[in-house]
Design a protein around this motif. Sequence first.
Motif, PDB file in Angstrom:
ATOM      1  N   HIS A 118       0.834  -1.203   0.000  1.00  0.00           N
ATOM      2  CA  HIS A 118       0.000   0.000   0.000  1.00  0.00           C
ATOM      3  C   HIS A 118       0.875   1.261   0.000  1.00  0.00           C
ATOM      4  O   HIS A 118       0.760   2.120  -0.887  1.00  0.00           O
ATOM      5  N   LEU A 119       1.799   1.350   0.974  1.00  0.00           N
ATOM      6  CA  LEU A 119       2.611   2.560   1.104  1.00  0.00           C
ATOM      7  C   LEU A 119       3.539   2.761  -0.094  1.00  0.00           C
ATOM      8  O   LEU A 119       3.730   3.886  -0.561  1.00  0.00           O
ATOM      9  N   MET A 120       4.096   1.662  -0.602  1.00  0.00           N
ATOM     10  CA  MET A 120       5.036   1.803  -1.712  1.00  0.00           C
ATOM     11  C   MET A 120       4.324   2.157  -3.017  1.00  0.00           C
ATOM     12  O   MET A 120       4.957   2.700  -3.926  1.00  0.00           O
ATOM     13  N   SER A 121       3.029   1.897  -3.118  1.00  0.00           N
ATOM     14  CA  SER A 121       2.299   2.344  -4.309  1.00  0.00           C
ATOM     15  C   SER A 121       2.242   3.868  -4.347  1.00  0.00           C
ATOM     16  O   SER A 121       2.272   4.472  -5.421  1.00  0.00           O
ATOM     17  N   LEU A 135      -5.044   7.294  -6.641  1.00  0.00           N
ATOM     18  CA  LEU A 135      -4.725   5.880  -6.441  1.00  0.00           C
ATOM     19  C   LEU A 135      -5.960   5.109  -5.966  1.00  0.00           C
ATOM     20  O   LEU A 135      -6.721   5.595  -5.134  1.00  0.00           O
ATOM     21  N   GLN A 136      -6.122   3.906  -6.511  1.00  0.00           N
ATOM     22  CA  GLN A 136      -7.241   3.028  -6.131  1.00  0.00           C
ATOM     23  C   GLN A 136      -6.654   1.696  -5.662  1.00  0.00           C
ATOM     24  O   GLN A 136      -5.629   1.258  -6.178  1.00  0.00           O
ATOM     25  N   PHE A 137      -7.359   1.050  -4.723  1.00  0.00           N
ATOM     26  CA  PHE A 137      -6.813  -0.164  -4.117  1.00  0.00           C
ATOM     27  C   PHE A 137      -7.842  -1.284  -4.027  1.00  0.00           C
ATOM     28  O   PHE A 137      -9.031  -1.036  -3.823  1.00  0.00           O
ATOM     29  N   GLU A 138      -7.333  -2.498  -4.149  1.00  0.00           N
ATOM     30  CA  GLU A 138      -8.112  -3.721  -3.926  1.00  0.00           C
ATOM     31  C   GLU A 138      -7.359  -4.531  -2.874  1.00  0.00           C
ATOM     32  O   GLU A 138      -6.197  -4.913  -3.085  1.00  0.00           O
ATOM     33  N   ILE A 139      -7.987  -4.791  -1.725  1.00  0.00           N
ATOM     34  CA  ILE A 139      -7.308  -5.552  -0.661  1.00  0.00           C
ATOM     35  C   ILE A 139      -7.337  -7.039  -1.008  1.00  0.00           C
ATOM     36  O   ILE A 139      -8.403  -7.616  -1.242  1.00  0.00           O
ATOM     37  N   VAL A 140      -6.138  -7.660  -1.026  1.00  0.00           N
ATOM     38  CA  VAL A 140      -6.038  -9.063  -1.460  1.00  0.00           C
ATOM     39  C   VAL A 140      -5.419  -9.967  -0.383  1.00  0.00           C
ATOM     40  O   VAL A 140      -5.360 -11.184  -0.554  1.00  0.00           O
ATOM     41  N   ASN A 141      -4.912  -9.382   0.708  1.00  0.00           N
ATOM     42  CA  ASN A 141      -4.331 -10.107   1.853  1.00  0.00           C
ATOM     43  C   ASN A 141      -2.990 -10.772   1.567  1.00  0.00           C
ATOM     44  O   ASN A 141      -2.016 -10.519   2.257  1.00  0.00           O
TER      45      ASN A 141
END
Length: 281
Positions: A118-121, A135-141
């Motif tokens: 997350h942070l490095m994106s 920025l958009q995110f999808e949590i994948v674990n």
Amino acid sequence: MKTIKIAGVPEHFNLPWQMCIENGEFEEVGINLQWTDVPEGTGKMCQMLRNNETDIAVILTEGIVKDIIAGNSSKIVQVYVQSPLIWGIHVAANSNYKKLDDLNGTKAAISRYGSGSHLMSFVNAQNQGWNTNNLQFEIVNTIEGAVDALTTHKADYFMWERFMTKPLVDNGTFRKIADCPTPWPCFVIAVRNEILEKEPHIIEHILEIINTTTEEFKYIPSIDRTLASKFNQKIEDIREWLSLTQWSQKQIDKKTIEKVQQQLFSLNIIEKIAPFEAIAK
């Protein structure tokens, strides 16, 4: 025998810990060091420190700095890996994205919020001059979750340690389009403040043992073959990784803590700059 819980990612960086535990080196000084593999990474380990589910975490620098500032009652006691982490930026093998700039405005798969992925994106977006607000995110674990998200188009790209992800590039699941090294030492050892106050000598013993092993780690006979076999890597990739990886036996310095905080602050990831003493011991 004093029981101490420790958590880290199931990656090649942490083989020295496994070796010390298997060799009974901690038990020899009266420490029952219980290791937990955390494939979800830094975000999960921050939560475990907060919930007293682990006493120690071998954790990404930027992730634990962010979480300590946000109220995690822990401190960095040492740098574990001094060299940068080389984040590979991956897309699905059949993706239409060919170069890094194609990913501007697309969705990143991340293990969880506050994790390195997350942070490095944000760091990558800033490096590329992208608008980090987009920025958009999808949590994948986990990395398995990322495979699912990229191959089913729930997310467009995934940042993860380059060498651990390479088997998925080699077998045609992912395609790597760029690298993004961390601008600071990648892994540190963080300890809950309660343990630091109650058991300072235990922590000293643990650090002495792991530091002796990491100083000699690269010179262990056939360590390249051991790593390649254990982590499903090609021997030439492990040799390259070993040549790039530098373990540390020293505490993090003020300049590095400042650099991490300044970058996180510039990205609006943290709201304030904390003094060195609040983050490291």
